[in-house]
Design an enzyme around this catalytic site. Structure first.
Site, PDB file in Angstrom:
ATOM      1  N   ASN A  42       0.809  -1.230   0.000  1.00 46.73           N
ATOM      2  CA  ASN A  42       0.000   0.000   0.000  1.00 46.73           C
ATOM      3  C   ASN A  42       0.839   1.275   0.000  1.00 46.73           C
ATOM      4  O   ASN A  42       0.499   2.256  -0.658  1.00 46.73           O
ATOM      5  CB  ASN A  42      -1.004  -0.021   1.144  1.00 46.73           C
ATOM      6  CG  ASN A  42      -0.349  -0.091   2.484  1.00 46.73           C
ATOM      7  OD1 ASN A  42       0.756  -0.621   2.601  1.00 46.73           O
ATOM      8  ND2 ASN A  42      -0.982   0.454   3.495  1.00 46.73           N
TER       9      ASN A  42
ATOM     10  N   GLU B 205       3.392  -5.271  12.331  1.00 47.05           N
ATOM     11  CA  GLU B 205       2.462  -4.148  12.125  1.00 47.05           C
ATOM     12  C   GLU B 205       1.366  -4.657  11.216  1.00 47.05           C
ATOM     13  O   GLU B 205       1.605  -4.902  10.037  1.00 47.05           O
ATOM     14  CB  GLU B 205       3.192  -2.973  11.447  1.00 47.05           C
ATOM     15  CG  GLU B 205       4.297  -2.358  12.256  1.00 47.05           C
ATOM     16  CD  GLU B 205       3.810  -1.744  13.545  1.00 47.05           C
ATOM     17  OE1 GLU B 205       2.615  -1.389  13.634  1.00 47.05           O
ATOM     18  OE2 GLU B 205       4.625  -1.630  14.476  1.00 47.05           O
TER      19      GLU B 205
ATOM     20  N   CYS C 131      -3.420   1.506   6.393  1.00 47.61           N
ATOM     21  CA  CYS C 131      -3.885   0.804   7.596  1.00 47.61           C
ATOM     22  C   CYS C 131      -4.411   1.806   8.628  1.00 47.61           C
ATOM     23  O   CYS C 131      -5.095   1.423   9.568  1.00 47.61           O
ATOM     24  CB  CYS C 131      -2.757  -0.027   8.169  1.00 47.61           C
ATOM     25  SG  CYS C 131      -1.260   0.922   8.372  1.00 47.61           S
TER      26      CYS C 131
ATOM     27  N   GLU D 254       7.188   0.487  16.091  1.00 46.05           N
ATOM     28  CA  GLU D 254       8.252   1.034  15.258  1.00 46.05           C
ATOM     29  C   GLU D 254       8.405   2.505  15.628  1.00 46.05           C
ATOM     30  O   GLU D 254       7.682   3.029  16.467  1.00 46.05           O
ATOM     31  CB  GLU D 254       7.886   0.869  13.779  1.00 46.05           C
ATOM     32  CG  GLU D 254       7.728  -0.589  13.366  1.00 46.05           C
ATOM     33  CD  GLU D 254       7.477  -0.786  11.881  1.00 46.05           C
ATOM     34  OE1 GLU D 254       6.517  -0.197  11.354  1.00 46.05           O
ATOM     35  OE2 GLU D 254       8.261  -1.512  11.249  1.00 46.05           O
TER      36      GLU D 254
HETATM   37  O1  TXE Z   1      -0.505  -8.034   2.959  1.00 47.41           O
HETATM   38  P1  TXE Z   1       0.077  -9.474   3.024  1.00 47.41           P
HETATM   39  P2  TXE Z   1      -0.687  -7.140   1.692  1.00 47.41           P
HETATM   40  C1  TXE Z   1      -1.952  -4.582   6.139  1.00 47.41           C
HETATM   41  C2  TXE Z   1      -3.403  -4.429   5.920  1.00 47.41           C
HETATM   42  C3  TXE Z   1      -3.706  -4.954   4.565  1.00 47.41           C
HETATM   43  C4  TXE Z   1      -2.471  -5.667   4.172  1.00 47.41           C
HETATM   44  C5  TXE Z   1      -2.224  -5.385   2.731  1.00 47.41           C
HETATM   45  O2  TXE Z   1      -4.011  -5.262   6.869  1.00 47.41           O
HETATM   46  O3  TXE Z   1      -4.763  -5.870   4.547  1.00 47.41           O
HETATM   47  O4  TXE Z   1      -1.437  -5.158   4.974  1.00 47.41           O
HETATM   48  O5  TXE Z   1      -0.971  -5.758   2.365  1.00 47.41           O
HETATM   49  C6  TXE Z   1       4.382 -11.220   2.405  1.00 47.41           C
HETATM   50  N1  TXE Z   1       5.378 -15.503   5.029  1.00 47.41           N
HETATM   51  N2  TXE Z   1      -1.233  -3.375   6.376  1.00 47.41           N
HETATM   52  O6  TXE Z   1      -1.858  -7.670   0.966  1.00 47.41           O
HETATM   53  O7  TXE Z   1      -0.562 -10.388   2.049  1.00 47.41           O
HETATM   54  C7  TXE Z   1       3.859 -10.633   1.123  1.00 47.41           C
HETATM   55  O8  TXE Z   1       4.508 -11.175   0.002  1.00 47.41           O
HETATM   56  C8  TXE Z   1       6.093 -14.364   4.933  1.00 47.41           C
HETATM   57  C9  TXE Z   1      -1.003  -2.994   7.731  1.00 47.41           C
HETATM   58  O9  TXE Z   1       0.586  -6.936   0.952  1.00 47.41           O
HETATM   59  O10 TXE Z   1       0.049  -9.835   4.456  1.00 47.41           O
HETATM   60  C10 TXE Z   1       4.117  -9.162   1.339  1.00 47.41           C
HETATM   61  O11 TXE Z   1       5.461  -8.850   1.056  1.00 47.41           O
HETATM   62  N3  TXE Z   1       5.697 -13.325   4.205  1.00 47.41           N
HETATM   63  C11 TXE Z   1      -0.193  -1.854   7.920  1.00 47.41           C
HETATM   64  C12 TXE Z   1       3.863  -9.000   2.842  1.00 47.41           C
HETATM   65  O12 TXE Z   1       3.979 -10.300   3.391  1.00 47.41           O
HETATM   66  C13 TXE Z   1       4.534 -13.412   3.541  1.00 47.41           C
HETATM   67  C14 TXE Z   1       0.192  -1.005   6.838  1.00 47.41           C
HETATM   68  C15 TXE Z   1       2.484  -8.465   3.160  1.00 47.41           C
HETATM   69  O13 TXE Z   1       1.547  -9.274   2.510  1.00 47.41           O
HETATM   70  C16 TXE Z   1       3.738 -14.570   3.612  1.00 47.41           C
HETATM   71  C17 TXE Z   1      -0.056  -1.542   5.567  1.00 47.41           C
HETATM   72  C18 TXE Z   1       4.217 -15.651   4.396  1.00 47.41           C
HETATM   73  N4  TXE Z   1       3.529 -16.792   4.531  1.00 47.41           N
HETATM   74  C19 TXE Z   1      -0.753  -2.671   5.370  1.00 47.41           C
HETATM   75  N5  TXE Z   1       2.626 -14.366   2.878  1.00 47.41           N
HETATM   76  C20 TXE Z   1       0.308  -1.444   9.255  1.00 47.41           C
HETATM   77  N6  TXE Z   1      -0.258  -1.911  10.332  1.00 47.41           N
HETATM   78  O14 TXE Z   1       1.259  -0.676   9.326  1.00 47.41           O
HETATM   79  C21 TXE Z   1       2.719 -13.131   2.360  1.00 47.41           C
HETATM   80  N7  TXE Z   1       3.874 -12.550   2.748  1.00 47.41           N
END
Ligand code: TXE
Length: 481
Positions: free
Chosen positions: A150, A248, A282, A461
């Site tokens: 995002n 996070e 988020c 963080e």
């Molecule tokens: O998340 P994903 P996305 C959150 C918010 C939103 C999501 C969107 O909840 O729904 O992020 O981001 C990797 N083992 N926030 O869809 O799918 C994946 O390749 C290790 C919160 O990208 O969870 C990517 O690089 N890694 C927020 C990363 O994880 C894995 C701010 C995130 O992917 C994995 C922004 C695995 N098994 C978004 N599977 C905050 N709180 O700051 C996937 N990934």
């Protein structure tokens, strides 16, 4: 078409398996570059490079680490326009947003931690004339940093900067949905003279590259930003290995509006806190609670202004909203609008895909959506949608709105609008979230702790919190007599 490369041991490399993933430009719905489909062999190579670089980098004087990081920051600033366009092309966000927020913040992240380490001091505890304790803070080793799509470069550098500033070497994985600016960053790191192996960037899928980083026995620390489900999976694998974890995760943040607020300021900011980055932050306030006496006034004014927000070509300065990040994400967001209707919600505006003309006809655009008439407890109001969709709900008392606000599994941020100072303090202390913004939103001081409670994550963080996380404290006790 451009093939993105991994950045390992100071070099730009093809993935060992020579496989690539299509990278889409969401504003036109077409593939425009290729991403390495790396696997555990690339992660192994990156980890070995990081391990080899660690003994030297960890004892490199902080002034020298700082100098190199300042150079990276400078180079990002110098390349602002190129990076802003790249971020927009990869993610769908308006170029204006990337130019004003994403890329300057990525430069600030390096700048901030380059200078923070110069001011960071460890503690000492005197036991009068019996003994003195002092705390050594040493880098942990190889840090695994995994980030989402995002705010691609912004969140990627928010992890990498404190990690390398405190003397760690890094194996990092940007989201496979938005890898471009991380790739461009690797070119700048080479130009800035970052020693080889200090930062390694491995591109690819979460279940391959992310999982390999999480499970790697030589990576004792994982800093992750992303979805709550993924965070739980990472914790499941990493916790039994006793890794240090910073997670996070998602949010479903309340935006609480009292009748005594400064109405104009509130409306302006609420438009941003609802729809900035197409609602894919988020920290967005997706559940808006309005004190009943101003509910109708708010609804009329807010909906009329939302209808005027232009959804369009991200490069057009007039566009307030660009495309959402992918086709599947667009479908997910729109499925929540259907769910909201099934749950009895009334769509006051938006709720549909926007079809643009010409080259943008296949892009993933959603009209900003406002829904009313839903129970605070329904799925639409409990689950993270992560798109340009907000619900509006009236409330009568402080107790009631606190109950609404605190009712979700999340606890990242809360937004509060009131001119009553006593109430502001009282509400702030009773809201279950890691961050409370009063009469503002997304106003960030990088020294402050950033993160959430409950399903929004573990750890903080920002500021010295991150330097604490990326170092291991060791207490040394010296008896004086
Ligand atoms: O998340 P994903 P996305 C959150 C918010 C939103 C999501 C969107 O909840 O729904 O992020 O981001 C990797 N083992 N926030 O869809 O799918 C994946 O390749 C290790 C919160 O990208 O969870 C990517 O690089 N890694 C927020 C990363 O994880 C894995 C701010 C995130 O992917 C994995 C922004 C695995 N098994 C978004 N599977 C905050 N709180 O700051 C996937 N990934």
């Amino acid at each position: 078409m451009l093939k993105i490369k991994n950045y390992i041991n100071g070099e730009l490399l093809e993935p060992l398996g020579k496989e690539y993933i299509d990278n889409y430009n969401p504003s036109i719905g077409k593939v425009y570059s290729f991403i390495p489909d790396s696997d555990e062999r690339d992660v192994e190579l990156a980890t070995q490079a990081a391990l080899s670089a660690f003994p030297t980098w960890s004892v490199t004087p902080k002034e020298e680490r700082s100098r190199i990081m300042l150079k990276i920051s400078e180079l990002i600033e110098k390349n602002l326009e190129r990076f802003a366009i790249a971020e927009s092309t990869d993610n769908g966000k308006p170029v204006s947003l990337a130019r004003m927020v994403d890329i300057p913040r990525a430069a600030s992240n390096f700048h901030f931690y380059a200078t923070a380490i110069l001011h960071y001091a460890s503690e000492s505890h005197s036991m009068e004339d019996t003994a003195i304790n002092y705390t050594l803070r040493t880098p942990v080793g190889v840090a695994g940093c995994i980030s989402p799509w995002n705010l691609p470069l912004y969140l990627f550098t928010w992890k990498i900067a404190p990690a390398i500033a405190s003397g760690n070497c890094v194996v990092a994985k940007p989201s496979e949905i938005t890898p471009m600016t991380a790739y461009l960053l690797s070119e700048l790191c080479i130009e800035a003279g970052l020693p080889k192996g200090v930062l390694n960037i491995v591109h690819g899928y979460g279940h391959k590259v992310g999982a390999a980083i999480t499970a790697h026995p030589k990576i004792p620390l994982i800093s992750f930003t992303g979805g709550t489900k993924t965070g739980a999976e990472i914790a499941r694998v990493a916790a039994p290995m006793f890794k240090k974890l910073s997670l996070e995760l998602g949010g479903k943040n309340p935006n609480i509006i009292f009748a005594d607020c400064d109405f104009e300021k509130m409306i302006k900011t609420t438009l941003s806190s609802s729809f900035a980055n197409q609602g894919q932050i988020c920290l967005c306030g997706s559940r808006i609670f309005i004190e009943r006496s101003i509910y109708e006034k708010f609804k009329t004014e807010f909906v009329s202004r939302v209808k005027k927000m232009k959804v369009g070509n991200p490069a057009d300065a007039e566009s307030k909203l660009g495309a959402v990040v992918s086709k599947s994400h667009m479908e997910k967001v729109l499925s929540y609008v259907d769910l909201a209707k099934q749950e009895g919600g009334i769509v006051l505006c938006g709720g549909v895909q926007v079809k643009l003309d010409g080259e943008f006809a296949e892009g993933y655009y959603i009209a900003p959506t406002v829904i009313e008439g839903l129970d605070y407890n329904c799925r639409t109001n409990q689950e993270e949608i992560f798109g340009p969709v907000v619900t509006i709900t009236p409330f009568d008392t402080e107790e009631e709105v606190l109950m609404f606000a605190n009712s979700t599994q999340y606890g990242l941020a809360s937004i509060l609008w009131t001119e009553n100072l006593t109430r502001a303090h009282r509400m702030a202390s009773n809201l279950h979230s890691g961050i409370v913004w009063i009469n503002c939103w997304l106003l960030r001081d990088l020294r402050t702790p950033f993160g959430g409670v409950k399903g929004s994550g573990v750890g903080r963080e920002g500021g010295f919190e991150a330097l604490h996380f990326f170092t291991e404290p060791k207490n040394v006790c010296i008896k004086l007599k």
